[in-house]
Design a protein around this motif. Sequence first.
Motif, short mmCIF file in Angstrom:
data_model
loop_
_atom_site.label_atom_id
_atom_site.label_comp_id
_atom_site.label_asym_id
_atom_site.label_seq_id
_atom_site.Cartn_x
_atom_site.Cartn_y
_atom_site.Cartn_z
N ASP A 1 0.85 -1.19 0.00
CA ASP A 1 0.00 0.00 0.00
C ASP A 1 0.88 1.23 0.00
OD1 ASP A 1 -3.01 -0.62 0.33
OD2 ASP A 1 -2.07 -2.00 1.75
N HIS B 1 -4.57 -2.26 8.87
CA HIS B 1 -4.26 -2.54 7.46
C HIS B 1 -5.27 -3.53 6.87
CE1 HIS B 1 -1.98 -4.56 4.15
NE2 HIS B 1 -1.57 -3.33 3.93
N ARG C 1 -8.65 -2.02 5.75
CA ARG C 1 -8.46 -0.88 4.86
C ARG C 1 -9.76 -0.19 4.46
NH1 ARG C 1 -5.20 -4.54 3.46
NH2 ARG C 1 -5.03 -5.29 1.40
N ARG D 1 -8.56 4.79 10.80
CA ARG D 1 -8.82 4.15 9.49
C ARG D 1 -7.54 4.13 8.68
NH1 ARG D 1 -11.94 7.69 7.78
NH2 ARG D 1 -10.52 8.75 6.35
N PHE D 2 -7.22 2.97 8.10
CA PHE D 2 -6.04 2.86 7.25
C PHE D 2 -6.45 3.11 5.81
CE2 PHE D 2 -3.07 0.82 4.45
CZ PHE D 2 -1.84 1.01 5.04
N GLU D 3 -5.67 3.94 5.12
CA GLU D 3 -5.89 4.18 3.71
C GLU D 3 -4.56 4.14 2.99
OE1 GLU D 3 -8.00 7.77 2.99
OE2 GLU D 3 -9.82 7.13 4.01
N SER D 4 -4.56 3.66 1.75
CA SER D 4 -3.34 3.63 0.97
C SER D 4 -2.90 5.05 0.66
CB SER D 4 -3.55 2.88 -0.35
OG SER D 4 -3.96 1.55 -0.09
#
Length: 247
Positions: free
Chosen positions: A145, A178, A181, A243-246
Amino acid sequence: MDQSGGRGVAVVVEDDDLIREVIEVILQQAGFTVHPAATGAQGVALVKAHQPVVTTVDVSLPDIDGFEVVRRVRTFSDTVVVMLTARVDEVDTLMGLESGADEYVTKPFRPRELRARIDALLRRSGHLVPAPTAPEAPAPGPDDDGGLVVDTARRTVRLGGEPVHLTRTEFVLLAALHDARGRPVPKGDLARLLWPDEHGYGGDVTEADRRTVEVHVANVRRKLGDSPTSPRFIHTVRGLGYRFESA
């Protein structure tokens, strides 16, 4: 590693005689052979001599403080380290975790809660412990990511091809975010992942638990070079969690 106890060896570094005896009993009942130390230097020597599975370290010691004990221990041992202290300041918590501790527990503590938290740490580290009832962060293998590769099979993290050294707890939190996502993960859910209430100590998620999660996440962000105000990976969801974001 000395395996004279059913679950191996534990070292207790604590200068208060009563508290040291209480922790010894907790760990002995959990199946460990326990070596106690009343000073930081003695504790470091015991860890080097016995290579324990788990080590508890008090912050306030008569010679070197607990932070320095952990820093020295981390130069030669991957023992699971739980710091115990009467201090509640976030700065102290951050210092403890940055020095290499896996967990930070404030006094007074309930014996069953301390044992449950140690068991959770040992389970995450891969040591043989009773079968877990709470799920580990899934995700089958490495995934890229934005240059961040989280490999849950090998428990490794790389960013831009370079390794990122996380503690066991930090890795579990990053892997959970992760894996989710794009979906917000509440701090309470992250706390329950780290500290399941399988021993029935009545462990509702407390504000202290949430603050500890925040400190761990702050450490992960720092190691990823991720700014909380302009994040690449871990975004704060106000009033909820992360919150995980690329990138």
